[in-house]
Design an enzyme around this catalytic site. Structure first.
Site, mmCIF file in Angstrom:
data_model
loop_
_atom_site.group_PDB
_atom_site.id
_atom_site.type_symbol
_atom_site.label_atom_id
_atom_site.label_comp_id
_atom_site.label_asym_id
_atom_site.label_seq_id
_atom_site.Cartn_x
_atom_site.Cartn_y
_atom_site.Cartn_z
ATOM 1 N N ASP A 89 -1.896 6.529 6.395
ATOM 2 C CA ASP A 89 -2.993 5.679 5.940
ATOM 3 C C ASP A 89 -3.307 4.739 7.100
ATOM 4 O O ASP A 89 -2.493 3.895 7.460
ATOM 5 C CB ASP A 89 -2.532 4.887 4.708
ATOM 6 C CG ASP A 89 -3.589 3.889 4.224
ATOM 7 O OD1 ASP A 89 -4.648 3.755 4.865
ATOM 8 O OD2 ASP A 89 -3.327 3.230 3.193
ATOM 9 N N LYS A 142 -12.426 -1.794 7.174
ATOM 10 C CA LYS A 142 -11.756 -2.713 8.090
ATOM 11 C C LYS A 142 -12.226 -2.458 9.524
ATOM 12 O O LYS A 142 -12.857 -3.308 10.133
ATOM 13 C CB LYS A 142 -10.234 -2.609 7.966
ATOM 14 C CG LYS A 142 -9.705 -3.250 6.655
ATOM 15 C CD LYS A 142 -9.011 -2.243 5.822
ATOM 16 C CE LYS A 142 -8.368 -2.666 4.534
ATOM 17 N NZ LYS A 142 -8.266 -3.945 4.020
ATOM 18 N N TRP A 190 0.830 -1.208 0.000
ATOM 19 C CA TRP A 190 0.000 0.000 0.000
ATOM 20 C C TRP A 190 0.863 1.256 0.000
ATOM 21 O O TRP A 190 0.533 2.241 -0.657
ATOM 22 C CB TRP A 190 -1.002 -0.033 1.167
ATOM 23 C CG TRP A 190 -1.884 -1.231 1.026
ATOM 24 C CD1 TRP A 190 -1.854 -2.353 1.797
ATOM 25 C CD2 TRP A 190 -2.865 -1.477 -0.001
ATOM 26 N NE1 TRP A 190 -2.763 -3.279 1.316
ATOM 27 C CE2 TRP A 190 -3.392 -2.772 0.219
ATOM 28 C CE3 TRP A 190 -3.344 -0.731 -1.077
ATOM 29 C CZ2 TRP A 190 -4.375 -3.330 -0.594
ATOM 30 C CZ3 TRP A 190 -4.320 -1.281 -1.892
ATOM 31 C CH2 TRP A 190 -4.831 -2.572 -1.651
#
Lengths: 361, 361
Positions: B172, B196, B103
């Site tokens: 993030d 999530k 990511w």
């Protein structure tokens, strides 16, 4: 008696009851997976199947041929206001727009950042009460953009404008997607925020001819490029799973009642019922849009005074007729009668409006 | 017996059962409005209240001070990969990133389009099994970016790096938002895809210090500018209403169990249970991440052979333990134990893993 109201909000808007009931029924255990559709991995076989089914169903309902791709995105139609010029613009060629109101104006305001924009027709001269006729676009335009239906003023394109074969016609159909049988082949791209005729807010549908996907510059950020979504079947990143699922349930309802053709018939009936009350009210109710351009989806009208308008909205609400206040830019009242609004709902409204007129004229 | 499974998917992921039950209960009639929360206008008083309540609850749970704004967006964290450099970049100043895996790598790939990017530290040399230590950023950097938790490798920042007072730290936190008590003041901006630890896919949360909102060039498209969302309380256009609503229900659950502090205690317990099985397995289970950098949220591990890994995933599924397959880039298995995963779920998993080892070692 139901505890549900009749919801005339302009969007988010009423959804098919059968879709909501199905969602409710399986909210904790979707499709026998033992989890909610909100909880399942978008990489699961089950979700992949559901997404593909949604795409197939849309292809069936709108008769979309294989040279078009179907993309599901986040960010709303407002995000497409800049993604259309970014993805379809061509160096040195003008982007041509028709201005039929607030949403066209917003789309144009974003497009000017990307090159030359020409507003080839506009109905601003008469407060957006009509759709310009005999519109013509330049042969050399990068694309031609219209707003299919104008929620605020209650106007709608009933005949799509012609473009030269090489100039893709693009329409924002957020508020009239599948409200009537539409020849997708007339368009290079159709986009729609889901929250009027398709599903809940939070997902935007894009139907685009595949050959147009190569126009965007390579060095554009991935999430701004339509081709990114196309290459990964809308799953370059996690899509708005639940929102797409609701669109699917809503389309299943549409399919069950006979598809877009049956829906169109129902929509014409609903609109006729409502416009008849306006037209036979001896001027008590005054429609905003010119008759020939009236929307099947949004019926905007005024009463003799703002006091009466407010009273009408309030008394309607007491009868379970919600969301009838007009947009502040035109005032008055507006009944949004999207696909999922029942004929019964419209009849309840027309009955109320008739009684209200008798009492107050 | 419940018909629900234990869902260890990496995201979309398991949600609090109480939130799902509440959503189910009021799916056809939200808050006495006679309509679904999916159907109500985002301009209604009822929705405005709900959104403000969600913001207040988030401020309470994360102890967010008034100099930060809370924004709800579409497009996922992947959209923020380009919006971070676009909104926080500064002419002539480098953007500094730590690369801790897939990511981060994706975030860097989008940022290079906007200016000079420096990768100041990376754990790529050891297959992203660790979090770089003693990371330092330049005083003149526009911003410093990290990925708070790395779902694939199961690593997590346990101590936030320091930056010079003028260099905003950006993280993030898609996969570790509110997994433990976090000092928001350490950060210029925190972003998180909801799917999530917060809610369903389809909405992205951004918490950003207000003074940073002025950096973006004026002529940037409206939907790419954070300040657009800020000025309109996330309602410049129609937000993903239902998705935000689900985040609110999920946060209400978190608040009820005692907030982030109580959640952290629970998360540490769950992680300990699972890592203990790995560490006491005499090498049958081998953790991917270095011990000191292990994630509280994602536990990635290998078995002695791919055959056993596949068997373990399949047998787990038969026992209602779903989503245990590791990411293809590291293979093996992964148990994602986000906030909403119960201790009971983890205990069921550890029991299964212990038995599986006894049978197959």
């Amino acid at each position: 008696m139901t505890d549900r109201v009749y919801n005339f909000y302009p969007g988010p808007a009423t959804l098919p009851l059968s879709a909501l009931k199905k969602a409710k029924e399986e909210l904790l255990n979707w499709n026998g997976t033992g989890m909610s559709v909100m909880e399942i991995s978008h990489r699961s076989k089950e979700w992949d199947n559901a997404l593909n089914e949604a795409n197939l169903l849309l292809r069936k309902l709108m008769d979309i041929s294989d040279d078009y791709t179907i993309l599901w995105m986040g960010g709303g139609a407002s995000t497409q206001f800049y993604q259309v010029p970014l993805n379809l613009g061509l160096e040195g060629r003008p982007m041509e727009y028709v201005n039929t109101g607030r949403w066209s104006t917003k789309a144009i305001a974003e497009a000017v950042r990307f090159g030359e924009v020409r507003t080839v027709a506009s109905s601003e001269d008469d407060d957006f009460k009509y759709i310009p006729k005999d519109v013509s676009f330049s042969d050399g335009a990068a694309f031609a953009h219209i707003t299919g239906n104008n929620t605020i003023y209650g106007t709608e394109w009933h005949e799509w404008p012609d473009t030269d074969g090489d100039v893709p016609l693009v329409s924002d159909m957020s508020s009239n997607l599948m409200d009537r049988v539409t020849d997708v082949k007339k368009f290079g791209a159709i986009y729609a925020g889901a929250q009027k005729n398709l599903g809940p807010a939070g997902v935007t549908l894009l139907i685009v001819r595949e050959d147009l996907l190569g126009r965007v510059p390579d060095d554009t950020p991935s999430m701004q490029k339509w081709i990114t979504y196309h290459k990964k079947n809308s799953m370059f990143n996690t899509p708005p799973v639940f929102n797409i699922y609701m669109c699917k349930l809503s389309m299943e309802h549409l399919d069950e009642i006979g598809g877009v053709k049956a829906q169109e018939k129902k929509n014409r009936k609903k609109a006729e019922l409502l416009y008849d009350v306006i037209d036979s009210s001896d001027g008590f109710y005054e429609g905003w849009a010119r008759k020939e351009d009236r929307s099947l989806m949004n019926v905007s009208f005024r009463l003799p005074s703002e006091e009466l308008e407010q009273k009408c909205v309030e008394e309607g609400a007491k009868r379970g007729l919600i969301g009838l206040k007009g947009h502040r830019s035109v005032g008055g009242m507006r009944a949004s009668i999207y696909n999922a609004m029942s004929i019964e709902g419209v009849e309840t409204l027309t009955k109320f409006l008739t009684e209200f007129k008798e009492k107050h004229e």
